[in-house]
Design a protein around this motif. Structure first.
Motif, PDB file in Angstrom:
ATOM      1  N   PRO A  25       0.788  -1.243   0.000  1.00  0.00           N
ATOM      2  CA  PRO A  25       0.000   0.000   0.000  1.00  0.00           C
ATOM      3  C   PRO A  25       0.815   1.284   0.000  1.00  0.00           C
ATOM      4  O   PRO A  25       0.321   2.332  -0.423  1.00  0.00           O
TER       5      PRO A  25
ATOM      6  N   TRP B   8       1.621  -3.505  -7.484  1.00  0.00           N
ATOM      7  CA  TRP B   8       0.250  -3.127  -7.171  1.00  0.00           C
ATOM      8  C   TRP B   8       0.243  -2.314  -5.885  1.00  0.00           C
ATOM      9  O   TRP B   8       0.544  -2.852  -4.817  1.00  0.00           O
TER      10      TRP B   8
ATOM     11  N   MET C 114      -1.689  -1.229  -3.265  1.00  0.00           N
ATOM     12  CA  MET C 114      -2.982  -1.451  -2.618  1.00  0.00           C
ATOM     13  C   MET C 114      -2.812  -2.424  -1.458  1.00  0.00           C
ATOM     14  O   MET C 114      -1.759  -3.038  -1.294  1.00  0.00           O
ATOM     15  N   THR C 115      -3.855  -2.528  -0.647  1.00  0.00           N
ATOM     16  CA  THR C 115      -3.839  -3.467   0.468  1.00  0.00           C
ATOM     17  C   THR C 115      -4.141  -4.875  -0.036  1.00  0.00           C
ATOM     18  O   THR C 115      -4.584  -5.064  -1.184  1.00  0.00           O
TER      19      THR C 115
ATOM     20  N   GLN D 136      -6.593  -6.687   0.936  1.00  0.00           N
ATOM     21  CA  GLN D 136      -8.036  -6.742   0.703  1.00  0.00           C
ATOM     22  C   GLN D 136      -8.390  -6.185  -0.665  1.00  0.00           C
ATOM     23  O   GLN D 136      -9.202  -6.771  -1.403  1.00  0.00           O
ATOM     24  N   GLU D 137      -7.793  -5.050  -1.013  1.00  0.00           N
ATOM     25  CA  GLU D 137      -8.069  -4.435  -2.310  1.00  0.00           C
ATOM     26  C   GLU D 137      -7.556  -5.299  -3.457  1.00  0.00           C
ATOM     27  O   GLU D 137      -8.216  -5.424  -4.494  1.00  0.00           O
TER      28      GLU D 137
ATOM     29  N   ALA E 188      -9.781  -8.238  -4.070  1.00  0.00           N
ATOM     30  CA  ALA E 188     -11.127  -7.842  -4.494  1.00  0.00           C
ATOM     31  C   ALA E 188     -11.189  -7.546  -5.993  1.00  0.00           C
ATOM     32  O   ALA E 188     -12.276  -7.393  -6.557  1.00  0.00           O
ATOM     33  N   ARG E 189     -10.030  -7.466  -6.650  1.00  0.00           N
ATOM     34  CA  ARG E 189     -10.015  -7.205  -8.089  1.00  0.00           C
ATOM     35  C   ARG E 189     -10.666  -8.365  -8.845  1.00  0.00           C
ATOM     36  O   ARG E 189     -10.610  -9.504  -8.421  1.00  0.00           O
TER      37      ARG E 189
ATOM     38  N   ASP F  88     -11.147  -9.066   8.488  1.00  0.00           N
ATOM     39  CA  ASP F  88     -10.868  -9.311   7.069  1.00  0.00           C
ATOM     40  C   ASP F  88      -9.958 -10.513   6.847  1.00  0.00           C
ATOM     41  O   ASP F  88      -9.788 -10.959   5.702  1.00  0.00           O
TER      42      ASP F  88
END
Length: 266
Positions: free
Chosen positions: A102, A120, A122-123, A125-126, A129-130, A152
């Motif tokens: 992140p 990437w 992002m976290t 989780q993110e 989620a892609r 999570d």
């Protein structure tokens, strides 16, 4: 900040931790973990982390050579301190490496050390989620899953199980205390004091810019929390719940905070 911090100040009186805490509390503004990259870099590349990451990178490299993954995923790679040396030391080179982190500054450094890697920002989780169907032969998360909020974690671990053949986690086998009790507070003071004193000339930088925000986040409801550590046995329990059936725990290093372990799951 409340009685929790007052108790911490009292428990650390006369220690280097107490001095740093008093200085930190003079600034009423909230300082978040990772807001000072120089402090995090000094922390992760000094003190007990030197030996810890040497052992971690060696263990990861041995894993690459043993399992020979074509595709490798590193979630929470930081600045590449673990994965870059591991890839350099391994005889086997994955054809594809995906780095997830992140922090823009840390990810940029990691990307430099792994030419050709997909990065990437992002976290975890993110990332999971892609909407894609990418899979990996091997995935790793080195001291990063502790930053995933507990609610999570089941979905993140399940995503690892669905998308990766093997998962390697590096975490700390923290002792079990009821948070907020005197025993918990005394234990934290002793361990943080040991940690701060390992940094010599960089002790204040590391304490003010990294360790104290982490510490206060663990004991003070009003401070943003950044990690939720748990014993190795709890990680095994959650990995089993996610569908992993072959899980091994290997000792990694005797670290000031808690013993570091490598958890391998398939």
């Amino acid at each position: 900040m409340g009685h929790e911090v007052d108790a911490l100040v009292a428990a650390s009186a006369g220690l280097r931790l107490g001095e740093e805490l008093t200085e930190y509390l003079r600034d009423e503004g909230e300082r978040k973990v990772y807001d000072q990259p120089a402090a995090f870099t000094a922390f992760v590349r000094g003190g007990g982390n030197v030996e810890l990451y040497e052992r971690l990178s060696d263990a990861l490299a041995a894993g690459y050579d043993e399992t020979k993954p074509d595709a490798l995923l590193d979630v929470g790679c930081g600045d590449g301190l673990a994965v870059v040396p591991a890839l350099d030391r391994a005889q086997h080179a994955p054809l594809r490496v995906d780095l997830v982190e992140p922090s823009e500054a840390l990810l940029k450094d990691a990307k430099k050390g792994v030419p050709g890697a997909q990065a990437w920002q992002m976290t975890a989780q993110e990332f999971f989620a892609r909407d894609d169907e990418q899979r990996w032969d091997a995935a790793q998360a080195t001291f990063s899953l502790q930053s995933v909020v507990p609610e999570d974690r089941p979905s993140v671990l399940k995503a690892f199980r669905e998308r990766a053949t093997r998962l390697t986690i590096a975490e700390f086998d923290v002792p079990v205390y009821v948070e907020g009790t005197p025993e918990h507070l005394v234990s934290m003071v002793k361990r943080y004091e040991r940690g701060i004193t390992e940094y010599g000339a960089d002790a204040s930088l590391v304490a003010q810019g990294f360790l104290l925000p982490v510490l206060l986040g663990q004991i003070t409801p009003s401070v943003a929390r950044t990690n939720w550590e748990q014993p190795a046995a709890k990680w095994v329990e959650q990995l089993e719940a996610a569908g992993f059936t072959n899980i091994e725990i290997e000792p990694l290093a005797d670290y000031w905070w808690a013993p570091a372990v490598l958890i391998k799951a398939a």
